[in-house]
Design an enzyme around this catalytic site. Structure first.
Site, PDB file in Angstrom:
ATOM      1  N   LYS A 124      70.316  29.462  46.135  1.00 43.43           N
ATOM      2  CA  LYS A 124      71.133  28.279  46.410  1.00 43.43           C
ATOM      3  C   LYS A 124      72.582  28.651  46.165  1.00 43.43           C
ATOM      4  O   LYS A 124      72.875  29.579  45.407  1.00 43.43           O
ATOM      5  CB  LYS A 124      70.753  27.139  45.463  1.00 43.43           C
ATOM      6  CG  LYS A 124      71.114  25.775  45.996  1.00 43.43           C
ATOM      7  CD  LYS A 124      70.051  25.237  46.927  1.00 43.43           C
ATOM      8  CE  LYS A 124      70.483  23.999  47.652  1.00 43.43           C
ATOM      9  NZ  LYS A 124      69.341  23.406  48.389  1.00 43.43           N
ATOM     10  N   ASP A 164      73.224  22.031  52.944  1.00 41.65           N
ATOM     11  CA  ASP A 164      72.726  21.083  51.947  1.00 41.65           C
ATOM     12  C   ASP A 164      73.765  19.953  51.987  1.00 41.65           C
ATOM     13  O   ASP A 164      74.474  19.808  53.011  1.00 41.65           O
ATOM     14  CB  ASP A 164      72.612  21.753  50.558  1.00 41.65           C
ATOM     15  CG  ASP A 164      71.822  20.908  49.556  1.00 41.65           C
ATOM     16  OD1 ASP A 164      70.589  20.986  49.566  1.00 41.65           O
ATOM     17  OD2 ASP A 164      72.435  20.161  48.768  1.00 41.65           O
TER      18      ASP A 164
HETATM   19  O1  2IT Z   1      67.098  21.813  49.695  1.00 41.50           O
HETATM   20  C1  2IT Z   1      66.751  22.422  50.720  1.00 41.50           C
HETATM   21  O2  2IT Z   1      65.592  22.798  50.893  1.00 41.50           O
HETATM   22  C2  2IT Z   1      67.773  22.704  51.707  1.00 41.50           C
HETATM   23  N1  2IT Z   1      68.927  22.312  51.525  1.00 41.50           N
HETATM   24  C3  2IT Z   1      67.459  23.488  52.940  1.00 41.50           C
HETATM   25  C4  2IT Z   1      67.540  24.945  52.679  1.00 41.50           C
HETATM   26  C5  2IT Z   1      67.375  25.840  53.894  1.00 41.50           C
HETATM   27  O3  2IT Z   1      67.487  27.054  53.698  1.00 41.50           O
HETATM   28  O4  2IT Z   1      67.124  25.361  55.001  1.00 41.50           O
END
Ligand code: 2IT
Length: 445
Positions: A124, A164
């Site tokens: 993340k 996100d």
């Molecule tokens: O919280 C999540 O799963 C997302 N923001 C999507 C992450 C992604 O790599 O598509």
């Protein structure tokens, strides 16, 4: 494993990281039993290895605003665990972003991604940049400055970021453009790309659609469906939009959406052009939902209030972490809610979850319910590496299958003696086993 001992040592090592500590505690409490039944986990000290990210990258992001002022934000990438595939997870741009929040999101992502059945590790990232009120040129310059640092650490087989909160198609475009220029190749290093340049169809809808598919599977365990039910949605961004779109398509009546300014209650139901209007609200960059009430008649706007006070059959938190607390949970239970499914990440506080689990309603956590977003990112990666593009029916069909599969995994590991399902336990155990077993296979690294 002794949960309290591990938590005490983590609290000392990472004081004040409350979201991170909350997310870890929830997982440890769920997996304690299976962990203790498998001595191979303890001899590989999986627990101490899995709770810490592989690495945290922090950097400064200097950029110039429209008035010529030089601004500095913080940038981060938390590469959590790549036992089952490249690090994968979104970027969040929001003033609240700090290391604790990104570590909790990265930790959740590890198990969520394991549930999707696709080969993706967890990560993340993001920044404390506040997109609210910024011009498109400022957002572009910020994204470019952010990527100028991040590009060194990512790649299609290394780490694949996505969106996100605060990072949608527009930001992914600017980030991708800069990556491509720096790297000199056109690879699928970000997901959520535009449909013309490598993005997957259905990716924008996928988190919300997947959440509703999962909710329908939950309802099916009680011989119910979402059709005809009243639904409260919180938030009004990409996730809330996808959920409102699919829920209304399937015959539910979505009566609320919300923003930092309050919530709108639309007794007629939010469907059709009203769902489309949510995209306009988002694009205005003002972070408010009040304009919905002046756009459409017969709608109430409740300033400063949250939509969880409304009497509904189903509540779907779609905004942010810890948005639903113990009081909200008691309110919902007293109002006879039959299901609460987190589509936001860790949308409910531990106290709220306890209230739900003590009553007889259906409750499932974000890492299962919202996994359709990252799953469809995984499908975007698949299409990119095949240099092919599936049509929307193909992607939607696979998303559907993945959500049913995640539901089955939750049932397998979360079924209780009385036949009901503890989705928190089920999701945590299923995700943990996959990652932990892979780590054991690969030795101490
Ligand atoms: O919280 C999540 O799963 C997302 N923001 C999507 C992450 C992604 O790599 O598509």
């Amino acid at each position: 494993m002794n949960v309290e001992k591990i938590m005490n040592s983590l609290e000392k090592k990472h004081p004040g990281e409350k979201e991170y500590l909350q997310a870890v505690r929830e997982v440890l409490e769920s997996i304690e039993e299976v962990y203790n039944e498998n001595p191979k986990f303890e001899s590989a000290n999986i627990i101490e290895r899995i709770v810490e990210p592989d690495r945290v990258i922090t950097f400064k992001v200097p950029w110039v605003d429209d008035e010529g002022n030089v601004k500095v934000n913080l940038g981060y990438r938390v590469q959590y665990n790549n036992a089952i595939g490249p690090y994968k997870g979104g970027l969040r741009f929001h003033p609240s972003v700090n290391l604790s929040i990104l570590k909790f999101l990265g930790f959740e992502q590890v198990f969520k991604n394991a549930l999707t059945t696709l080969p993706m590790g967890g990560g993340k990232g993001g920044s404390d940049f506040d997109p609210k009120g910024k011009s498109a040129a400022e957002v572009m310059r910020f994204c470019q400055a952010f990527m100028l640092e991040l590009w060194k650490y990512i790649g299609p087989e290394t780490d694949v970021p996505a969106g996100d909160i605060g990072v949608g198609a527009r930001e992914i475009g600017y980030l991708y453009g800069m990556y491509k220029k720096l790297k000199g190749d056109h690879t699928g290093v970000l997901t959520g790309k535009g449909a013309n340049w490598g993005g997957s169809l259905i990716r924008p809808e996928a988190t919300g659609f997947g959440g509703i598919y999962f909710a329908n599977e939950m309802l099916r365990t009680r011989n119910e469906t979402i059709a005809g039910k009243t639904v409260a949605i919180s938030g009004f961004g990409n996730v809330a939009w996808g959920a409102a779109l699919k829920a209304s398509e399937l015959g539910a009546k979505v009566v609320t959406i919300s923003g930092p300014d309050g919530y709108v209650y639309d007794p007629e139901g939010i469907s059709g052009k009203k769902v489309d209007y949510m995209l306009k609200l988002r694009a205005s960059n003002q972070d408010i939902v009040k304009p919905y009430a002046s756009e459409f008649g017969g709608v109430e706007f409740h300033e400063g209030k949250r939509p969880l006070e409304v009497k509904v059959d189903i509540a779907l938190p779609c905004a942010t972490q810890n948005e639903l607390n113990g009081d909200d949970a008691r309110n919902l239970v007293n109002n006879g809610v039959m299901m609460v499914a987190e589509i936001s990440n860790m949308g409910c506080t531990p106290e709220a979850i306890e209230v739900f689990q003590k009553s007889n309603l259906l409750f499932a956590p974000g890492k299962a319910v919202n996994a359709g977003g990252v799953a469809t990112s995984g499908l975007e990666m698949t299409q990119n590496s095949m240099k092919m593009k599936w049509n929307s029916q193909e992607v939607d069909k696979r998303l559907h299958e993945i959500m049913s599969n995640i539901h089955e995994q939750c049932v397998k590991y979360g079924k209780k003696a009385d036949g009901s399902v503890d989705y928190v336990k089920g999701a945590n155990i299923a995700g943990f086993l996959k990652v932990a077993n892979s780590m054991v296979d690969m030795g101490v690294i």
